[in-house]
Every structure is written in structure tokens, then in C-alpha cells.
Design a protein around this motif. Structure first.
Motif, PDB file in Angstrom:
ATOM      1  N   ALA A 281       0.770  -1.379   0.052  1.00  0.00           N
ATOM      2  CA  ALA A 281       0.093   0.036   0.002  1.00  0.00           C
ATOM      3  C   ALA A 281       0.828   1.303  -0.120  1.00  0.00           C
ATOM      4  O   ALA A 281       0.235   2.483  -0.427  1.00  0.00           O
ATOM      5  CB  ALA A 281      -0.929   0.059   1.175  1.00  0.00           C
ATOM      6  N   GLY A 282       2.081   1.240   0.511  1.00  0.00           N
ATOM      7  CA  GLY A 282       3.014   2.190   0.469  1.00  0.00           C
ATOM      8  C   GLY A 282       2.691   3.311   1.609  1.00  0.00           C
ATOM      9  O   GLY A 282       3.056   4.060   1.678  1.00  0.00           O
ATOM     10  N   THR A 283       1.854   2.797   2.677  1.00  0.00           N
ATOM     11  CA  THR A 283       1.498   3.526   3.895  1.00  0.00           C
ATOM     12  C   THR A 283       1.000   2.645   4.872  1.00  0.00           C
ATOM     13  O   THR A 283       0.808   1.322   4.787  1.00  0.00           O
ATOM     14  CB  THR A 283       0.056   4.409   3.555  1.00  0.00           C
ATOM     15  OG1 THR A 283       0.052   5.351   4.605  1.00  0.00           O
ATOM     16  CG2 THR A 283      -1.076   3.522   3.198  1.00  0.00           C
ATOM     17  N   TYR A 314      -2.449  15.056  -0.201  1.00  0.00           N
ATOM     18  CA  TYR A 314      -1.825  14.205   0.482  1.00  0.00           C
ATOM     19  C   TYR A 314      -1.194  14.546   1.907  1.00  0.00           C
ATOM     20  O   TYR A 314      -0.545  15.539   1.784  1.00  0.00           O
ATOM     21  CB  TYR A 314      -0.780  13.353  -0.341  1.00  0.00           C
ATOM     22  CG  TYR A 314       0.038  12.229   0.541  1.00  0.00           C
ATOM     23  CD1 TYR A 314      -0.628  11.021   0.664  1.00  0.00           C
ATOM     24  CD2 TYR A 314       1.283  12.491   0.615  1.00  0.00           C
ATOM     25  CE1 TYR A 314       0.055   9.902   1.048  1.00  0.00           C
ATOM     26  CE2 TYR A 314       1.921  11.376   1.404  1.00  0.00           C
ATOM     27  CZ  TYR A 314       1.456  10.119   1.650  1.00  0.00           C
ATOM     28  OH  TYR A 314       1.786   9.037   2.140  1.00  0.00           O
ATOM     29  N   ALA A 321      -2.921   7.351   0.105  1.00  0.00           N
ATOM     30  CA  ALA A 321      -1.949   6.780  -0.893  1.00  0.00           C
ATOM     31  C   ALA A 321      -2.060   7.622  -2.249  1.00  0.00           C
ATOM     32  O   ALA A 321      -3.223   7.858  -2.504  1.00  0.00           O
ATOM     33  CB  ALA A 321      -1.955   5.195  -1.154  1.00  0.00           C
ATOM     34  N   LEU A 341      -0.622   2.420  -7.513  1.00  0.00           N
ATOM     35  CA  LEU A 341      -0.016   3.034  -6.321  1.00  0.00           C
ATOM     36  C   LEU A 341       1.478   3.424  -6.745  1.00  0.00           C
ATOM     37  O   LEU A 341       2.101   2.766  -7.666  1.00  0.00           O
ATOM     38  CB  LEU A 341      -0.065   2.151  -5.237  1.00  0.00           C
ATOM     39  CG  LEU A 341      -1.554   2.117  -4.614  1.00  0.00           C
ATOM     40  CD1 LEU A 341      -1.602   1.197  -3.214  1.00  0.00           C
ATOM     41  CD2 LEU A 341      -2.371   3.248  -4.616  1.00  0.00           C
TER      42      LEU A 341
END
Length: 382
Positions: A281-283, A314, A321, A341
Motif C-alpha cells: 500500500a505504500g502506507t 496528501y 496513498a 500506487l
């Protein structure tokens, strides 16, 4: 697709009607059936309540049709017992069971007209000719085919043949009606219309319906409860809304509707809030979850496309994301967006088409910021 399914989850009077917990008309106890080394049904325990509209849902080969045939008496289980209304019918032949079955092919007699097709099963009943005639007239009225009583099956549409088969199955007033993919031959609009007709009919008659289907929308629309089957076992048994909102396994989440699945591990879990580290998810993902989760425990996070919303900017907080839109599916009432993403993971999100716009509100290669609430996700440990 996701929005269409969500619409099907609006509770009707049928799925939400109370069912007595101890009023089971069907009990399957440790049912197993195998063919050579393959288990079609593997140690299945199941109770179906009187007056339910119950669905056996799953892909081809999952065991749902075998289970229906065991209920009907067309198959004998290798192990276990079948009880219908308190009577052990495991070894009882099909014609002695208080059950009737509506087949996928409808199995109408081509040389008989509608009236004779409906009356056929009644000849074995202890009824006078006048009583049979009255019952057939009642069934014709119930399925609204009075004016077509003299037609042969080849003179009927698919929907009309389906109604004849249903009337014939109900004419003997069984305690249990089994339906094997009954709407598969109908076109989409007629299938949707017939789903509600079946629900209303079952609600009016009070007969227990058990339907086999591979169509998740069909099961969601009509059922009071669903047994989702996988490899001969019941993966989850639940009401439609709970199965969609709270899937018990990754398989259930992926089978019912559209879903985004993220692999990760637990950072912490305090006060019913879990923090999940998720590289895909990058988060970090912050999720409301009441069951205890151990630190470093591997989990899967399920996020439905309709739960995702667009953010103005953001901020770097959890559950946010950046993404770039790669594909768009316009379905009329809703659009499905496939976005990539920054990690390379592709996610799906949906937006309702509220206004009759000449152009899409979002377009290809557009950068967007996605966000979702902590209570919009599910943590899956299986």
C-alpha cells in the motif's frame, strides 16, 4: 460490479425476517462424499431453518450441487446423516422424501402442455381429479400463466418455462424446495426480475427454499443466509450483508464482490485499533479490529472499492496513498477505476455517476490521492 452488488445488499423483509434458532427443518451431520480420491463434500455440518431462503454458493466443482443432490436423495453420502423435519432420510429414496427439486434445464415434458406438466406429479398423490384441477389452477394463477395453460414448452419463452417448472415443483406442496441454478438460462434483466419474484413467492408460501448458484449477486439478492463453499467445505456461513462486510477469510473476501487485498504485518494493536505495516500500500494501515492481534503477525487487509474516497491533498497520514489512474470501466450508474500506487500495486475504486457528465470526472494517467476510514477495512488472518 461492486456498486451493483452493494445495491443487492439492501435488506428486504425476507432476509431480515426473524428465524427461530431451534427450528431447523434440515440438519446435515458430518456429511462426506468422495469420488475416488476427490472429496466433493468433506465433513459438512449444516442446519437450515424452517422458512429460510438458503443459498449454497460457490464456483464449479466446490461441492454445492453434490450437497443438493444428497438432500434430494439422488446421492447417498459416504458418511453422515441427513435429517429433514426431524426424520433421518439418509437412506430414503428421493420419491419418499418431502422434497421437490427444480432442475437447471427445467425438465419439462415437450409433448405436454403447461397444465399437464404442472399436473403430472399430482397423479401420484391421493387427490381426486377435481382437487388436482383446483391445485393446477392455483399454481397457474400463482405464476401468472393462466392464459398460457394450453401451450407446449416450445411455444414459451425461457422465463415462462422457468415459471412452469417452478409451479410443477410447488404443486405437491413440499416441505423443502431445492433449486439447481434455476435462473441460469435467463437473460440479465429477466433474471433480476425473477429473483425478486422468487423471494416474494417464497415469503408468501413459507416453504423453505434451498438454491444452488455460482452467481454471487443472485445469492445476495435472494438469501436469508449463504453457505459459501470451497473445495468441498463451507468457507463461511452468514447473512449476505455480514458476508460482504465481514468476510472470514481471504477466499471469501475475494469471491464476494470486488476487493483490494494487501499483505502486511501487525505493528501494534491497542484499544481495538490495529496498525499494519504494508509495503504494497505504500502506507501504514490503521484499522478498527476488536479481536486480539499479536505484534509481527502476518495478516491480509481487505478493502472494498466503494470504501475508497478521493482526497484533495496528501498529508502522509495512515490510510492515504497517491495513485495514477490506468484503466476506467464505465458501467452507467458507476465507474470502476484501476489505479497504480507508487509501489506498483494496482487498486480498484468506484465512483457513482451522479450527474450526466459529457466526460469522465477522472481520466487516464491522472494522479489522485486515495483515502479510507479505519472502519472501512477488514483484517484477515486466514
Amino acid at each position: 460490479m461492486a456498486e451493483t452488488l452493494a445495491a443487492a445488499y439492501t435488506p428486504s423483509r425476507h432476509p431480515t425476517s426473524p428465524l427461530a434458532a431451534d427450528d431447523a427443518i434440515v440438519k446435515l451431520e458430518k456429511i462426506s462424499k468422495h469420488y475416488d480420491s476427490v472429496y466433493a463434500c468433506d465433513d459438512i455440518n449444516l442446519s437450515i431453518q424452517r422458512g429460510e431462503f438458503f443459498s449454497l454458493l460457490g464456483p464449479s466443482g466446490c461441492g454445492k450441487t453434490t450437497l443438493l443432490r444428497i438432500l434430494a436423495g439422488f446421492e447417498v453420502p459416504d458418511e453422515g446423516r441427513v435429517l429433514i423435519d426431524g426424520v433421518n432420510v439418509t437412506s430414503m429414496p428421493a420419491y419418499l422424501r418431502p422434497v421437490n427439486m427444480m432442475f437447471q434445464s427445467y425438465a419439462l415434458f415437450p409433448h405436454m402442455d403447461v397444465e399437464k406438466n404442472i399436473a403430472f406429479g399430482l397423479k401420484q398423490e391421493s387427490m381426486t381429479k377435481a382437487q388436482r384441477k383446483d391445485r393446477v389452477r392455483e399454481m397457474l394463477a400463482m405464476v401468472q400463466l393462466e392464459k398460457l395453460a394450453g401451450r407446449k414448452p416450445h411455444q414459451l419463452s425461457g422465463g415462462q418455462r422457468q415459471r412452469v417448472a417452478l409451479a410443477r415443483a410447488l404443486a405437491k406442496q413440499p416441505k423443502l424446495l431445492l433449486l439447481d441454478e434455476p435462473l441460469g438460462a435467463l437473460d440479465k434483466k429477466l433474471r433480476e426480475k425473477t429473483q425478486f419474484e422468487l423471494v416474494n413467492l417464497q415469503d408468501r408460501l413459507g416453504i423453505t427454499f434451498v438454491i444452488v448458484t455460482h452467481d454471487q449477486e443472485e445469492a445476495m439478492t435472494m438469501s436469508s443466509r449463504i453457505a459459501l463453499m470451497h473445495n468441498g467445505r463451507i468457507e463461511q456461513l452468514d447473512a449476505p450483508r455480514r458476508m460482504y462486510e465481514f468476510p472470514s477469510t481471504r477466499y471469501v473476501a475475494d469471491f464476494i464482490g470486488l476487493v483490494n487485498l494487501f499483505d502486511g504485518h501487525v505493528i501494534s494493536h491497542e484499544n481495538d485499533t490495529a496498525l499494519i505495516e504494508c509495503e504494497q500500500a505504500g502506507t501504514q494501515l490503521q484499522i478498527h479490529h476488536s479481536q486480539p492481534l499479536a505484534a509481527d503477525m502476518p495478516v491480509t487487509v481487505a478493502l472494498r472499492p466503494e470504501k475508497i474516497r478521493l482526497l484533495d491533498q496528501y498529508s502522509g497520514l495512515p490510510n492515504q496513498a497517491r495513485a495514477v489512474i490506468k484503466d476506467i470501466a464505465y458501467l452507467g450508474d458507476v465507474s470502476i477505476y484501476y489505479a497504480e500506487l507508487e509501489t506498483g500495486k494496482r487498486v480498484k475504486f468506484t465512483l457513482p455517476n451522479v450527474l450526466a457528465l459529457a466526460e469522465q470526472p477522472l481520466t487516464w494517467e491522472q494522479t489522485v490521492v486515495l483515502g479510507w476510514n479505519a472502519d472501512s477495512c477488514n483484517v484477515l488472518t486466514q
